[in-house]
Every structure is written in structure tokens, then in C-alpha cells.
Design an enzyme around this catalytic site. Structure first.
Site, PDB file in Angstrom:
ATOM      1  N   LYS A  22       0.834  -1.216   0.000  1.00 19.42           N
ATOM      2  CA  LYS A  22       0.000   0.000   0.000  1.00 19.42           C
ATOM      3  C   LYS A  22       0.865   1.262   0.000  1.00 19.42           C
ATOM      4  O   LYS A  22       0.654   2.170  -0.793  1.00 19.42           O
ATOM      5  CB  LYS A  22      -0.902   0.024   1.242  1.00 19.42           C
ATOM      6  CG  LYS A  22      -1.571   1.369   1.457  1.00 19.42           C
ATOM      7  CD  LYS A  22      -2.324   1.460   2.768  1.00 19.42           C
ATOM      8  CE  LYS A  22      -1.519   1.905   3.941  1.00 19.42           C
ATOM      9  NZ  LYS A  22      -1.538   3.287   4.349  1.00 19.42           N
ATOM     10  N   ASN A  23       1.843   1.310   0.912  1.00 17.01           N
ATOM     11  CA  ASN A  23       2.594   2.561   1.047  1.00 17.01           C
ATOM     12  C   ASN A  23       3.554   2.805  -0.113  1.00 17.01           C
ATOM     13  O   ASN A  23       4.054   3.914  -0.277  1.00 17.01           O
ATOM     14  CB  ASN A  23       3.299   2.620   2.399  1.00 17.01           C
ATOM     15  CG  ASN A  23       2.302   2.872   3.529  1.00 17.01           C
ATOM     16  OD1 ASN A  23       1.155   3.267   3.272  1.00 17.01           O
ATOM     17  ND2 ASN A  23       2.708   2.620   4.759  1.00 17.01           N
ATOM     18  N   CYS A 116      -5.198   8.536   8.219  1.00 18.83           N
ATOM     19  CA  CYS A 116      -5.215   7.999   9.582  1.00 18.83           C
ATOM     20  C   CYS A 116      -4.565   9.004  10.518  1.00 18.83           C
ATOM     21  O   CYS A 116      -3.343   9.132  10.566  1.00 18.83           O
ATOM     22  CB  CYS A 116      -4.456   6.674   9.646  1.00 18.83           C
ATOM     23  SG  CYS A 116      -5.415   5.276   9.072  1.00 18.83           S
ATOM     24  N   ARG A 121       0.324  14.778  12.602  1.00 18.95           N
ATOM     25  CA  ARG A 121       1.426  14.310  11.751  1.00 18.95           C
ATOM     26  C   ARG A 121       1.862  15.480  10.863  1.00 18.95           C
ATOM     27  O   ARG A 121       1.328  15.688   9.783  1.00 18.95           O
ATOM     28  CB  ARG A 121       0.965  13.105  10.919  1.00 18.95           C
ATOM     29  CG  ARG A 121       0.660  11.901  11.807  1.00 18.95           C
ATOM     30  CD  ARG A 121      -0.070  10.809  11.080  1.00 18.95           C
ATOM     31  NE  ARG A 121       0.742  10.081  10.137  1.00 18.95           N
ATOM     32  CZ  ARG A 121       0.238   9.204   9.264  1.00 18.95           C
ATOM     33  NH1 ARG A 121      -1.052   8.972   9.215  1.00 18.95           N
ATOM     34  NH2 ARG A 121       1.027   8.572   8.438  1.00 18.95           N
ATOM     35  N   ASP A 304       4.141   0.456  12.073  1.00 20.39           N
ATOM     36  CA  ASP A 304       2.835  -0.011  11.572  1.00 20.39           C
ATOM     37  C   ASP A 304       2.495  -1.408  12.087  1.00 20.39           C
ATOM     38  O   ASP A 304       1.357  -1.855  11.964  1.00 20.39           O
ATOM     39  CB  ASP A 304       2.810  -0.001  10.039  1.00 20.39           C
ATOM     40  CG  ASP A 304       2.915   1.410   9.491  1.00 20.39           C
ATOM     41  OD1 ASP A 304       2.624   2.355  10.236  1.00 20.39           O
ATOM     42  OD2 ASP A 304       3.301   1.559   8.315  1.00 20.39           O
ATOM     43  N   ARG A 396      -8.514   0.293   4.155  1.00 20.34           N
ATOM     44  CA  ARG A 396      -7.455   1.126   3.564  1.00 20.34           C
ATOM     45  C   ARG A 396      -6.195   0.312   3.319  1.00 20.34           C
ATOM     46  O   ARG A 396      -5.396   0.677   2.459  1.00 20.34           O
ATOM     47  CB  ARG A 396      -7.066   2.260   4.517  1.00 20.34           C
ATOM     48  CG  ARG A 396      -8.176   3.156   4.927  1.00 20.34           C
ATOM     49  CD  ARG A 396      -7.592   4.269   5.756  1.00 20.34           C
ATOM     50  NE  ARG A 396      -7.147   5.277   4.832  1.00 20.34           N
ATOM     51  CZ  ARG A 396      -7.566   6.536   4.869  1.00 20.34           C
ATOM     52  NH1 ARG A 396      -8.372   6.937   5.799  1.00 20.34           N
ATOM     53  NH2 ARG A 396      -7.132   7.392   3.972  1.00 20.34           N
TER      54      ARG A 396
HETATM   55  N1  EPU Z   1       7.423  13.978  10.895  1.00 22.66           N
HETATM   56  C1  EPU Z   1       7.666  15.291  11.195  1.00 22.66           C
HETATM   57  N2  EPU Z   1       7.671  16.189  10.156  1.00 22.66           N
HETATM   58  C2  EPU Z   1       7.447  15.813   8.872  1.00 22.66           C
HETATM   59  C3  EPU Z   1       7.216  14.465   8.579  1.00 22.66           C
HETATM   60  C4  EPU Z   1       7.212  13.567   9.628  1.00 22.66           C
HETATM   61  O1  EPU Z   1       7.841  15.659  12.354  1.00 22.66           O
HETATM   62  O2  EPU Z   1       7.479  16.687   7.992  1.00 22.66           O
HETATM   63  C5  EPU Z   1       7.434  12.976  11.992  1.00 22.66           C
HETATM   64  C6  EPU Z   1       6.085  12.315  12.174  1.00 22.66           C
HETATM   65  O3  EPU Z   1       5.238  13.054  13.012  1.00 22.66           O
HETATM   66  C7  EPU Z   1       6.480  10.980  12.754  1.00 22.66           C
HETATM   67  C8  EPU Z   1       7.815  10.680  12.054  1.00 22.66           C
HETATM   68  O4  EPU Z   1       8.303  11.922  11.603  1.00 22.66           O
HETATM   69  O5  EPU Z   1       6.697  11.090  14.118  1.00 22.66           O
HETATM   70  C9  EPU Z   1       7.731   9.718  10.896  1.00 22.66           C
HETATM   71  O6  EPU Z   1       6.753  10.136   9.977  1.00 22.66           O
HETATM   72  P1  EPU Z   1       6.844   9.816   8.420  1.00 22.66           P
HETATM   73  O7  EPU Z   1       6.906  11.093   7.668  1.00 22.66           O
HETATM   74  O8  EPU Z   1       7.919   8.811   8.181  1.00 22.66           O
HETATM   75  O9  EPU Z   1       5.463   9.163   8.166  1.00 22.66           O
HETATM   76  P2  EPU Z   1       4.619   9.271   6.850  1.00 22.66           P
HETATM   77  O10 EPU Z   1       5.504   9.313   5.663  1.00 22.66           O
HETATM   78  O11 EPU Z   1       3.596  10.337   6.967  1.00 22.66           O
HETATM   79  C10 EPU Z   1       4.518   6.727   6.335  1.00 22.66           C
HETATM   80  C11 EPU Z   1       3.425   5.718   6.207  1.00 22.66           C
HETATM   81  C12 EPU Z   1       2.874   5.393   7.580  1.00 22.66           C
HETATM   82  C13 EPU Z   1       4.009   4.894   8.482  1.00 22.66           C
HETATM   83  C14 EPU Z   1       5.155   5.927   8.508  1.00 22.66           C
HETATM   84  C15 EPU Z   1       6.365   5.451   9.278  1.00 22.66           C
HETATM   85  C16 EPU Z   1       2.484   6.357   4.083  1.00 22.66           C
HETATM   86  C17 EPU Z   1       1.372   6.986   3.355  1.00 22.66           C
HETATM   87  N3  EPU Z   1       2.366   6.303   5.402  1.00 22.66           N
HETATM   88  O12 EPU Z   1       3.896   7.876   6.899  1.00 22.66           O
HETATM   89  O13 EPU Z   1       1.959   4.333   7.380  1.00 22.66           O
HETATM   90  O14 EPU Z   1       3.520   4.711   9.773  1.00 22.66           O
HETATM   91  O15 EPU Z   1       5.564   6.230   7.163  1.00 22.66           O
HETATM   92  O16 EPU Z   1       6.859   4.276   8.731  1.00 22.66           O
HETATM   93  O17 EPU Z   1       3.451   5.898   3.502  1.00 22.66           O
HETATM   94  C18 EPU Z   1       0.108   3.004   7.844  1.00 22.66           C
HETATM   95  O18 EPU Z   1       0.357   2.376   6.804  1.00 22.66           O
HETATM   96  O19 EPU Z   1      -0.740   2.621   8.695  1.00 22.66           O
HETATM   97  C19 EPU Z   1       0.798   4.260   8.103  1.00 22.66           C
HETATM   98  C20 EPU Z   1       0.370   5.149   8.963  1.00 22.66           C
END
Ligand code: EPU
Length: 417
Positions: A22-23, A116, A121, A304, A396
């Protein structure tokens, strides 16, 4: 209201096929719009998030043909239309349209993402990256307007290791003038998958999967065909479910290397695991040792899988400590597990989980992985029926869930009240 009903207590047995990630999918679909010609994606999962992304691309003017696990995206007539509301707010990963449209057209107006929201975030690192590439960003009534006369390569150090920011910067930088380096980049397999697609489209990206990624911008990108990597979180969820039900399951179409942190932890608990080239067999045992788990960025234990793992840890003999160092408060599933009789205390970033027998209850999935945790908990309960609402969250990330679990011998069904 739709509910997922589970009459548990049966060991899962058999083979389950894992879909594409998915991601990865929801980053590869927007990445495809950087191309001038058609891109074909294979091994696509049948998920609601993919369906929403398809609509988003169509709203922007792309032609999309989706049949079974294959999608053809022809972005040749796509325009950078403003998308302040609507589908962008249903999906966290709509933020990838910012990087992709910025790279292709030098401009994007995209509403702040939904998805989610188990805790705030932020996307400050995405914005920092776009600004470093020369973009000006303004917030117009909750939508970000991002514009650059010319994107220029830059050296970007991420303050937080972020999957989304790393991918978003790669998308925009692949069309910038000159070389961009991302330091402290995320190393998740999905980052490598996106870089592989972009390179097949003609980009020049090196180092994806390490903490330094080098992107040499190119003038144009072209179509290609790409097969999406298997979903390591879906695979991990079935591995955990197999262990929790004391079952015997072959999880097929996986990359065992991606599962190492989970495999090691399950073995430490006493679960028997047999790795093959593209599959993993999980053989549950009558008793498990308690363990401590720390969710970290890849290659650490995946955040996750933290919620699904919490349900398994209720099945051990002692007290386990499960901590999340990626998200500080991803514990919305715990109150629901408490309804099922779990003995869990949350202290700061950690859940302290005492082994016990769970019982059937009416519970609510508040996000995708919280939903997966409740499904696993329900599968362990021998008497009564566990009723889970919030099924739309589970949809999802887990395609064919009821069919897959039924094929493994579980008694699971959807019910509309
Ligand atoms: N963060 C910041 N600033 C940013 C971006 C992130 O402070 O600009 C922080 C976040 O708050 C968090 C950490 O950095 O504490 C990691 O966040 P990340 O940006 O890596 O998460 P994401 O890219 O928004 C993806 C997956 C998530 C998964 C995370 C971590 C997608 C769409 N989502 O989220 O997947 O938990 O990486 O591996 O790719 C899920 O599949 O259930 C899911 C939530």
C-alpha cells in the site's frame, strides 16, 4: 453501519498471498504523473486508498485504466489544477501530489492531507525540502500553494527521518536543475521502490535505501512498466495473526529480508519461523515468552506493526514492554483491547502488556493498524463473537481480508446493521 464479525479461537492454517505494498502504491501512483507518457504498475493492491488516488489523478486530467492488479496511468493530458478540498482530504498520501506536480509543472495547490490521524502528523520536513529546492509556499485557507520559477538542486538535511518527506523531495528533485542530496533520509523499502520506478522513467537517483540519496535532475521523464514490492506490513500482520492463534501459516509473496525485525522478535518469543525465497512459514506454539519491542524507523521494528504486535503480546506468559519511537502516542487501540479484557497500561511512549485471556466485545477501529490489532485480538478469543466497527479504516490497508482469513480457517464475516 458495517461491522467485521469474528468468532475466534481457531488456529489459522494454510497459505496466504500478500498483495503489493500500500505505502508503495500510493507513492508510485502520483510519481507516475511526472512522466510525459503512460506508466504501467503491476502487483497493485485492491485498496480504498488506491481507488481514491485513481479519482484524484482523473480529476487532474490523467487517463487511468485499472484492471485487477494492474494500472495504466497516462498523464500526458494532466494539468496542475488546484485541489484544495475533496479527495485530497481523505488520504494522507495526497501530499505526494505536491512533489509530483511541483516537479512536472513548477506549481501545485493541494489541501492539507487527511488519512489515519492517530496523532498530529506534521509535514514541515516536506515543506523545508520544497523551499530548499527554490519553491515559495503559502497557506491559502488550508491548502498549500507551492510555486517555483525554477527548481534548483540543493543539499537537504532532514531533521526527522521521514518516509513521506524523503519521497516527496525525490519526486520534485528528479526534475530540478542540478544535484540534490537528501541527508538523514528514510531507508524504508518503499523509498527504494519509488526510486526504482523513477529511474525506470529516466531519473538519476542513487543511494535510495541508505541515509544519503543523490538525485541528479533531468529535463523529462518517460513511461515504463514497474512491479510493486510486496506489502511487508500486510505480511507482518498475517505472521502475527498466525502466531497469536497458534496456527501454521505460509505467508507467500514476501521479501523475507524486509521482515527481519519482526521475524527476530517472533523467534525470541518462541514462535517457529522457516524462511524460504519468497515466503515465510510461521508455526505457533502453545506458550510464548514475554518480550520488549521498540518500534523504530527501518530496518527497526515497523511502527505499523506495533498495534498488531500489542495483541500478540497479550498472549505471552509475562509482562512485555512495547514502545514506539516513531509516533509518541499511537495507542488508540489500547482502550479497545481493554474492553476485551487486556491488561495494558500506557506510560509515555510505551505500553506495558501483561499476558491474559481476551474475551469477545464490541470494539471500534480508530485507524488502520488499530483495526488490524483488533482483528488479531478477535481471532484469539474462543467464546463469543467480537464485533469491530470502523471497517473502512481496515479496508485502507488489507485487501481481501475476509476471504484470506476464511481461507485460513477463520470464522469471519462482514455484517451490515
Ligand atoms: N514527521 C515530522 N515532520 C514531517 C514528517 C514527519 O515531524 O514533515 C514525523 C512524524 O510526526 C512521525 C515521524 O516523523 O513522528 C515519521 O513520519 P513519516 O513522515 O515517516 O510518516 P509518513 O511518511 O507520513 C509513512 C506511512 C505510515 C508509516 C510511517 C512510518 C504512508 C502513506 N504512510 O507515513 O503508514 O507509519 O511512514 O513508517 O506511507 C500506515 O500504513 O498505517 C501508516 C500510517
Amino acid at each position: 453501519m458495517e461491522k467485521l464479525m469474528i468468532a475466534g479461537g481457531r488456529p489459522l492454517r494454510g497459505t496466504v498471498q500478500i498483495s503489493g505494498a500500500k505505502n508503495s502504491a500510493i507513492a508510485l501512483i502520483p510519481a507516475a504523473i511526472l512522466s510525459e507518457t503512460a506508466v504501467t504498475l503491476d502487483n497493485l493492491p485492491a485498496l480504498s486508498d488506491v481507488a481514491i488516488y485513481t479519482e484524484l489523478l482523473q480529476e487532474l486530467g490523467a487517463s487511468v485504466e485499472w484492471s485487477k492488479d494492474q494500472m495504466m496511468i497516462d498523464p500526458s493530458r494532466l494539468l496542475s489544477r488546484p485541489m484544495p478540498n475533496g479527495n485530497v482530504k481523505k488520504l494522507r498520501a495526497s501530499y505526494y501530489l505536491m512533489g509530483a506536480l511541483l516537479g512536472r509543472f513548477g506549481e501545485a495547490t493541494i489541501g492539507l492531507p487527511g488519512g489515519c490521524n492517530f496523532e498530529p502528523r506534521p509535514i514541515d520536513q516536506h515543506i523545508k525540502g520544497f523551499e530548499a529546492l527554490g519553491a515559495r509556499i503559502t497557506n491559502e485557507n488550508g491548502a498549500l500553494h507551492i510555486q517555483a520559477k525554477e527548481l534548483r538542486g540543493a543539499k537537504i538535511y532532514l531533521d526527522v527521518v521521514s518516509v513521506g518527506a524523503t519521497i516527496n523531495i525525490m519526486l520534485a528533485a528528479s526534475r530540478a536543475k542540478g544535484v540534490t542530496t537528501i541527508e538523514n533520509a528514510a531507508k524504508e523499502p518503499e523509498i527504494i521502490d519509488v526510486a526504482t520506478l523513477l529511474n525506470s522513467m529516466g531519473a538519476k537517483i542513487k543511494g535510495a535505501g541508505t541515509e544519503t540519496i543523490r538525485i541528479e535532475g533531468v529535463d523529462a521523464l518517460h513511461g515504463c512498466r514497474h512491479s510493486i514490492i510486496p506489502d511487508r506490513i500486510q505480511a507482518g500482520t498475517y505472521m502475527i495473526a498466525a502466531a497469536a492463534t497458534r496456527g501454521d501459516v505460509i505467508v507467500d509473496n514476501v521479501i523475507p529480508k524486509h521482515m527481519e525485525a519482526l521475524t527476530a522478535k517472533l523467534q525470541e518469543m518462541g514462535v517457529h519461523i522457516y524462511e524460504m525465497d519468497e515466503s515465510i512459514r510461521v508455526v505457533g506454539q502453545p506458550e510464548y515468552e514475554s518480550v520488549d519491542v521498540k518500534a523504530l524507523v527501518y530496518p527497526g521494528f515497523a511502527t505499523d506493526l506495533q498495534s498488531p504486535m500489542s495483541s500478540l503480546l497479550t498472549q505471552t506468559r509475562g509482562v512485555s514492554i512495547l514502545s514506539d519511537y516513531v509516533y509518541s502516542n499511537r495507542f488508540k487501540h489500547i482502550p479497545e483491547l481493554l474492553r476485551m479484557g487486556a491488561k495494558i497500561k500506557v506510560e509515555g511512549r510505551s505500553a506495558i502488556i501483561e499476558g491474559c485471556q481476551l474475551s469477545a466485545a464490541k470494539v471500534k477501529a480508530t485507524d488502520l493498524r488499530a483495526g488490524a490489532a483488533l482483528v488479531i485480538a478477535g481471532l484469539t478469543v474462543a467464546e463469543g463473537v467480537t464485533e469491530i466497527t470502523g471497517v473502512e479504516y481496515i479496508d485502507r490497508g488489507y485487501d481481501h481480508l475476509v476471504t484470506n482469513l476464511s481461507n485460513l480457517g477463520a470464522e469471519v464475516w462482514r455484517q451490515n446493521d
